[in-house]
Scaffold this motif. Structure first.
Motif, PDB file in Angstrom:
ATOM      1  N   THR A 107       0.835  -1.208   0.000  1.00  0.00           N
ATOM      2  CA  THR A 107       0.000   0.000   0.000  1.00  0.00           C
ATOM      3  C   THR A 107       0.867   1.254   0.000  1.00  0.00           C
ATOM      4  OG1 THR A 107      -1.730  -1.173   1.227  1.00  0.00           O
ATOM      5  CG2 THR A 107      -1.826   1.229   1.242  1.00  0.00           C
ATOM      6  N   ILE A 108       1.813   1.308   0.906  1.00  0.00           N
ATOM      7  CA  ILE A 108       2.693   2.478   0.983  1.00  0.00           C
ATOM      8  C   ILE A 108       3.533   2.600  -0.280  1.00  0.00           C
ATOM      9  CG2 ILE A 108       4.554   3.573   2.270  1.00  0.00           C
ATOM     10  CD1 ILE A 108       1.809   3.493   3.700  1.00  0.00           C
ATOM     11  N   ASP A 109       4.068   1.481  -0.757  1.00  0.00           N
ATOM     12  CA  ASP A 109       4.924   1.516  -1.953  1.00  0.00           C
ATOM     13  C   ASP A 109       4.182   2.055  -3.166  1.00  0.00           C
ATOM     14  OD1 ASP A 109       7.047   0.530  -0.534  1.00  0.00           O
ATOM     15  OD2 ASP A 109       6.901  -1.518  -1.303  1.00  0.00           O
ATOM     16  N   ALA A 216      -5.763  11.175  -2.386  1.00  0.00           N
ATOM     17  CA  ALA A 216      -5.483   9.747  -2.519  1.00  0.00           C
ATOM     18  C   ALA A 216      -6.120   8.982  -1.371  1.00  0.00           C
ATOM     19  CB  ALA A 216      -3.983   9.491  -2.551  1.00  0.00           C
ATOM     20  N   CYS A 217      -6.700   7.840  -1.694  1.00  0.00           N
ATOM     21  CA  CYS A 217      -7.312   6.968  -0.689  1.00  0.00           C
ATOM     22  C   CYS A 217      -6.989   5.522  -1.011  1.00  0.00           C
ATOM     23  CB  CYS A 217      -8.832   7.140  -0.657  1.00  0.00           C
ATOM     24  SG  CYS A 217      -9.381   8.767  -0.114  1.00  0.00           S
ATOM     25  N   VAL A 218      -6.990   4.705   0.010  1.00  0.00           N
ATOM     26  CA  VAL A 218      -6.814   3.271  -0.205  1.00  0.00           C
ATOM     27  C   VAL A 218      -8.065   2.697  -0.850  1.00  0.00           C
ATOM     28  CG1 VAL A 218      -6.327   1.052   0.894  1.00  0.00           C
ATOM     29  CG2 VAL A 218      -5.267   3.146   1.788  1.00  0.00           C
ATOM     30  N   ILE A 219      -9.241   3.111  -0.366  1.00  0.00           N
ATOM     31  CA  ILE A 219     -10.518   2.512  -0.776  1.00  0.00           C
ATOM     32  C   ILE A 219     -11.469   3.603  -1.273  1.00  0.00           C
ATOM     33  CG2 ILE A 219     -12.432   0.995  -0.063  1.00  0.00           C
ATOM     34  CD1 ILE A 219     -10.656   0.395   2.486  1.00  0.00           C
ATOM     35  N   GLU A 220     -12.248   3.282  -2.281  1.00  0.00           N
ATOM     36  CA  GLU A 220     -13.340   4.159  -2.730  1.00  0.00           C
ATOM     37  C   GLU A 220     -14.649   3.374  -2.713  1.00  0.00           C
ATOM     38  OE1 GLU A 220     -14.701   6.952  -6.537  1.00  0.00           O
ATOM     39  OE2 GLU A 220     -13.154   5.426  -6.809  1.00  0.00           O
TER      40      GLU A 220
END
Length: 243
Positions: A107-109, A216-220
């Motif tokens: 995720t971070i990468d 930016a988000c992990v999930i939408e």
């Protein structure tokens, strides 16, 4: 064993026995030893080698496959809990993602790879789970991290932006002086639903002269149409969840 020697003629190479001196060109020593030519040696035709365009396509395919595997790992690491915090809500629980060190690093990468060369000077994390993803991204790309908090959480002088919720309103606050006019900001959160908090974060930063490069988000949760609250600002997400 044979040796290749220089000849007095630039267009001719003589092959002589390695055990005998090369009298035809006494001024020049042998260059390199080579095996006796054999009809068993076969070289592939030139057309069997990939062209630069084919090599580029293959490299792109490998990179895409690698990214797809990371996104699949991230998606499978997120737990969905029905009816939390109230009936009808499908809660996207990232705590299970944080327990999976490989998925968390992926995720971070992925965020770092996207923003490393975009001249970001500020990563603004939205309370509360934006505080989890924002700092490691900021450190990796050489930006400062600025927390954007709910009311009465920050100890110093603040500026605030009010935004609408499903029922009522809320505020987002940031320390005065945390950012400077001309800063280039990335706004990060774990999830975008209706888009209210991200929209408020954009307005808060732009009020003090910051250029918001992207959210930016992990999930939408696309069914909730949160992108529409962001105006012309770009939104980057890793995976999509079900509302």
């Amino acid at each position: 064993m044979f040796v290749v020697c220089r000849s007095n003629s630039s267009s001719f190479r003589s092959v002589v026995a390695a055990t005998r001196p090369c009298f035809s060109c006494p001024r020049f020593p042998p260059l390199i030893a080579i095996p006796t030519p054999s009809s068993s040696i076969r070289f592939p035709p030139l057309r069997s080698f990939s062209s630069p365009r084919q090599i580029t396509r293959m490299a792109s395919k490998v990179a895409q496959d690698q990214q797809d595997s990371r996104l699949e790992r991230i998606s499978s690491a997120i737990r969905v809990i029905p009816d939390f915090p109230k009936p009808g809500i499908m809660f996207q629980d990232i705590t299970t993602l944080l327990l999976d060190t490989k998925a968390f690093r992926d995720t971070i990468d992925l965020f770092v790879e996207r923003y490393r060369d975009k001249n970001i000077s500020v990563v603004a994390g939205v309370e509360a789970r934006g505080f989890i993803f924002g700092p490691p991204i900021a450190l990796a790309i050489g930006a400062k991290f600025v927390p954007m908090r709910k009311p009465n959480k920050l100890p110093g002088e603040v500026i605030s932006e009010e935004y609408s919720l499903e029922y009522g309103t809320d505020k987002m606050e940031m320390h005065v002086g945390a950012v400077q006019p001309g800063d280039r900001a990335l706004i990060i959160d774990d999830l975008i639903a209706t888009g209210g908090t991200l929209g408020a974060a954009i307005k808060l930063l732009e009020r003090v002269g910051v250029h918001v490069v992207e959210c930016a988000c992990v999930i939408e949760l696309p069914e909730l149409k949160g992108r529409e609250k962001l105006g012309d600002k770009s939104l980057f997400v890793l995976v999509k969840g079900a509302a």
